[in-house]
Design an enzyme around this catalytic site. Structure first.
Site, PDB file in Angstrom:
ATOM      1  N   HIS A 131      -8.829   7.360  -1.851  1.00 38.96           N
ATOM      2  CA  HIS A 131      -7.746   6.951  -0.970  1.00 38.96           C
ATOM      3  C   HIS A 131      -6.450   6.785  -1.781  1.00 38.96           C
ATOM      4  O   HIS A 131      -5.825   7.794  -2.102  1.00 38.96           O
ATOM      5  CB  HIS A 131      -8.184   5.682  -0.244  1.00 38.96           C
ATOM      6  CG  HIS A 131      -7.264   5.226   0.834  1.00 38.96           C
ATOM      7  ND1 HIS A 131      -7.610   4.255   1.746  1.00 38.96           N
ATOM      8  CD2 HIS A 131      -5.994   5.571   1.134  1.00 38.96           C
ATOM      9  CE1 HIS A 131      -6.586   4.058   2.570  1.00 38.96           C
ATOM     10  NE2 HIS A 131      -5.605   4.834   2.218  1.00 38.96           N
TER      11      HIS A 131
ATOM     12  N   HIS B 242       0.907   5.777  -1.066  1.00 37.07           N
ATOM     13  CA  HIS B 242       0.175   6.966  -1.520  1.00 37.07           C
ATOM     14  C   HIS B 242       0.993   7.612  -2.647  1.00 37.07           C
ATOM     15  O   HIS B 242       1.152   8.833  -2.677  1.00 37.07           O
ATOM     16  CB  HIS B 242      -0.027   7.960  -0.369  1.00 37.07           C
ATOM     17  CG  HIS B 242      -1.048   7.537   0.636  1.00 37.07           C
ATOM     18  ND1 HIS B 242      -1.980   8.403   1.162  1.00 37.07           N
ATOM     19  CD2 HIS B 242      -1.302   6.333   1.185  1.00 37.07           C
ATOM     20  CE1 HIS B 242      -2.747   7.742   2.038  1.00 37.07           C
ATOM     21  NE2 HIS B 242      -2.344   6.492   2.073  1.00 37.07           N
TER      22      HIS B 242
ATOM     23  N   ASP C  63       1.672  -4.802 -21.381  1.00 33.14           N
ATOM     24  CA  ASP C  63       2.646  -5.844 -21.073  1.00 33.14           C
ATOM     25  C   ASP C  63       2.337  -6.501 -19.726  1.00 33.14           C
ATOM     26  O   ASP C  63       2.835  -7.582 -19.433  1.00 33.14           O
ATOM     27  CB  ASP C  63       4.071  -5.261 -21.026  1.00 33.14           C
ATOM     28  CG  ASP C  63       4.713  -5.204 -22.401  1.00 33.14           C
ATOM     29  OD1 ASP C  63       4.264  -5.941 -23.302  1.00 33.14           O
ATOM     30  OD2 ASP C  63       5.664  -4.419 -22.580  1.00 33.14           O
TER      31      ASP C  63
ATOM     32  N   TYR D 284       9.341 -13.243 -23.784  1.00 36.17           N
ATOM     33  CA  TYR D 284       9.971 -12.109 -23.130  1.00 36.17           C
ATOM     34  C   TYR D 284      10.774 -12.611 -21.931  1.00 36.17           C
ATOM     35  O   TYR D 284      10.320 -13.500 -21.218  1.00 36.17           O
ATOM     36  CB  TYR D 284       8.914 -11.112 -22.655  1.00 36.17           C
ATOM     37  CG  TYR D 284       9.509  -9.886 -22.025  1.00 36.17           C
ATOM     38  CD1 TYR D 284       9.844  -8.772 -22.796  1.00 36.17           C
ATOM     39  CD2 TYR D 284       9.786  -9.848 -20.660  1.00 36.17           C
ATOM     40  CE1 TYR D 284      10.420  -7.647 -22.224  1.00 36.17           C
ATOM     41  CE2 TYR D 284      10.370  -8.737 -20.078  1.00 36.17           C
ATOM     42  CZ  TYR D 284      10.679  -7.640 -20.860  1.00 36.17           C
ATOM     43  OH  TYR D 284      11.263  -6.537 -20.296  1.00 36.17           O
TER      44      TYR D 284
ATOM     45  N   HIS E 242       0.862  -1.189   0.000  1.00 38.77           N
ATOM     46  CA  HIS E 242       0.000   0.000   0.000  1.00 38.77           C
ATOM     47  C   HIS E 242       0.892   1.230   0.000  1.00 38.77           C
ATOM     48  O   HIS E 242       1.813   1.334   0.794  1.00 38.77           O
ATOM     49  CB  HIS E 242      -0.892  -0.009   1.243  1.00 38.77           C
ATOM     50  CG  HIS E 242      -1.712   1.235   1.396  1.00 38.77           C
ATOM     51  ND1 HIS E 242      -2.511   1.732   0.396  1.00 38.77           N
ATOM     52  CD2 HIS E 242      -1.866   2.085   2.449  1.00 38.77           C
ATOM     53  CE1 HIS E 242      -3.118   2.833   0.813  1.00 38.77           C
ATOM     54  NE2 HIS E 242      -2.746   3.075   2.053  1.00 38.77           N
TER      55      HIS E 242
END
Lengths: 233, 233, 233, 233
Positions: free
Chosen positions: A172, A98, A121, A230, A96
């Site tokens: 948020h 910000h 991608d 890839y 998490h």
């Protein structure tokens, strides 16, 4: 020795990546890493500056968000992490932050459109933004309900958490996840980059079209499909 | 000693410039350098972090994109590089990045207008954006067709690759080239700078005019014309 | 010892400030410092990377732009510097950059409005943008005419170069000046900061008003007036 | 030993944080720290570069803005600090910067809307922007009146300085405060981050809604309420 040594170390290292990748302001970010056998996860203690973190002060919690081992309070977002681990069996870590551009999209309450191959991608859909919660849930067990808000949004929109490893929570900020702490942190960095690209794209052309399905599928396949070509084998 | 020692070293050094110049996120960028006599080029291995690169792990490929020497898989964009080398005989190096501002213009599917002398010191036209490919080509040999999409766009718009050393591929990202790895990387950095200037210019004045032809010609001439007086002799 | 030792040293140090202050891309910037008694100035050699500069390779030119001492070609903008020194007797140094935000305003061909006290602490007017030149001048002695374009714009708009130490040249980029190399470079950094503030201000409020005259005068007076009380005596 | 040793040291350390946190251009910023018993505060000397600051050259002033101890002139904003200390008894430090995004909102003369939880973790209202002063006040004791402009704006809008520890002064720039120098500087950094998030949010969605009251209250309570559970005890 704590039997949680591995997840302590991994959570510590992953948390330390956040400031290095310029994904956090102050202490606004946390990573957790799960031990599926013990059914616990290690998470950053609440409000502690990154320079004071160590493997030893990571907090061990169970899937209800209760502290199992550790002297410090866990991150205030712990119950959101707990809900995700309990219900999504194949994730190994949750992040998490910000971070600037992803948080701006969350505040704008918009999905991030899939505008290019940088995005394609890694995932074949717009990056979902879950709406803010009902007032009843906010007043109640807020962080716990945040977890269910994410789960419900994925269910209601037929999104698979194994394929879409990130979400914006409206008003948020973002959450991301992955098989490992390293991958979950990478997803946070990718989300931030794709969010900034999308903001710039709409600035340059407010009518920029989403990517064609053929191109979405091609880029996904070449990186993740049965015949992917890839990276190294 | 590999007979490809020079292009290995040059490709290595040029690839290492990309993170230093802030032109790549994660591993999203690659440089190749050609040997015109041997008809091969050295290119970054696919998905490898920059800190693990060395001259020795560059991959040597021919102009069909087949590996000639090297243990690792070459960049997934190798066939695009191969097509450009095969058809444009005077280029010595190719660079592909997902740099922020250039990629945003590619996602916006717009040519970058020539707004000022910073741009005109290097090219006399808008920076072209090739359209996304037809579905048939995408489903087919995608990276190979990306090369032809660039070639065709130059042909259809009477652009000369010797004069316009860069292109945006719509929905995707930029490619640049040049006589040497150093020049091709410079072109990627210049493109990124000019792209950001153009975004800001339109923000400040949505009706900003393109540069006058007289000014375009003057800046080009003073740097590249027969009587150029920029730089040392 | 060269009798130009002081201006060589000062021009060198001032040029080295440009990359440090993030005001240049590649070699797109140059500073000159004048010797009013000898009627010459020291300027950066053309196209040379900053890391190769030294006091010794600065080029000494007269007020017609002719080289007086030095083995290298002077900056291609030398004649613009020469015109400014010849006609504006009280300037000691000139700076030219393609710094991002100031150049974007030059490309947008707009004066930078005086929106706040950050700007008003240094000048009481909008930052002027001279229009692009007539074609006849561009085709002719271009850099020489650029100098006159600046002089004429100041004359036609009743601007005093002692008070307004900066200008944008339309479609091109900024020039600044000052009593010393240090002050002229400071003005380039200030201009870049004020330009970015103005772009953001209009983004947040497209109808943002210019500063009131009373506030313009107050901030100017407290820093530069007869009873100034900013800084040390 | 000066009896002001503690506030000298604290003001010095807090001032040195401003360039480190990228909150100042040149010398455009200052921090002061108060001694409530002696009724004086230590503040940065005017116009001095940060690298020349030391605890010893901080200037000690009383609540009228008069110098009590120190050889240098105090910051030109000293009287604004003095007014805030005199009238707001519970603040321990004041910070003034011209940080980029906060200053742009001040120039735009708009309150910063509360768009997300990053903002709501610290204050429950929009960040207020005081209007520019009447001409009479500007011509008069300008910096002194700036203090009253802030006090009046808080009074007229029923804002409590203990809860809203920051303000924008229209056309000028932000002031923040807090119990300690460290907290006041943190508030300046937070304001700058929230200001940038708000600019981006409106760019992505010009109709982005303010945060719901329930969410505002929840985030405030979990961090600052009687049963707060953020950070360590």
């Amino acid at each position: 020795m704590s039997k949680y040594k591995f997840i302590r170390q991994s959570a510590y290292e992953s948390n330390m990546q956040l400031p290095k990748l310029n994904l956090v302001f102050s202490t606004f970010g946390n990573v957790s890493v799960v031990d599926r056998i013990e059914k616990v996860f290690a998470i950053k203690p609440s409000g502690l500056p990154y320079e004071k973190l160590s493997p030893d002060n990571m907090v061990i919690c169970d899937f209800e968000g209760n502290v199992v081992e550790g002297d410090l309070r866990p991150s205030s977002d712990t119950k959101t992490h707990a809900v995700l681990y309990k219900h999504w069996e194949h994730i190994g870590a949750v992040v998490h932050t910000h971070s600037k551009h992803a948080t701006a999209w969350a505040q704008a309450q918009r999905d991030i459109p899939i505008f290019g191959t940088t995005h394609a991608d890694y995932l074949t859909t717009d990056i979902p933004c879950a709406p803010p919660m009902d007032d009843a849930k906010i007043v109640g067990n807020y962080e716990y309900e945040t977890g269910f808000q994410i789960l419900d949004h994925f269910k209601n929109n037929n999104l698979k958490y194994e394929e879409v490893e990130m979400v914006l929570v409206g008003n948020h900020a973002p959450f991301t996840w992955g098989k490992t702490g390293e991958k979950a942190v990478f997803n946070s960095a990718l989300l931030e980059y794709v969010a900034e690209l999308a903001t710039l794209t709409e600035q340059i052309n407010p009518k920029a079209p989403r990517l064609k399905d053929s191109l979405i599928n091609k880029h996904w396949e070449r990186k993740h499909g049965a015949n992917s070509y890839y990276g190294q084998c």
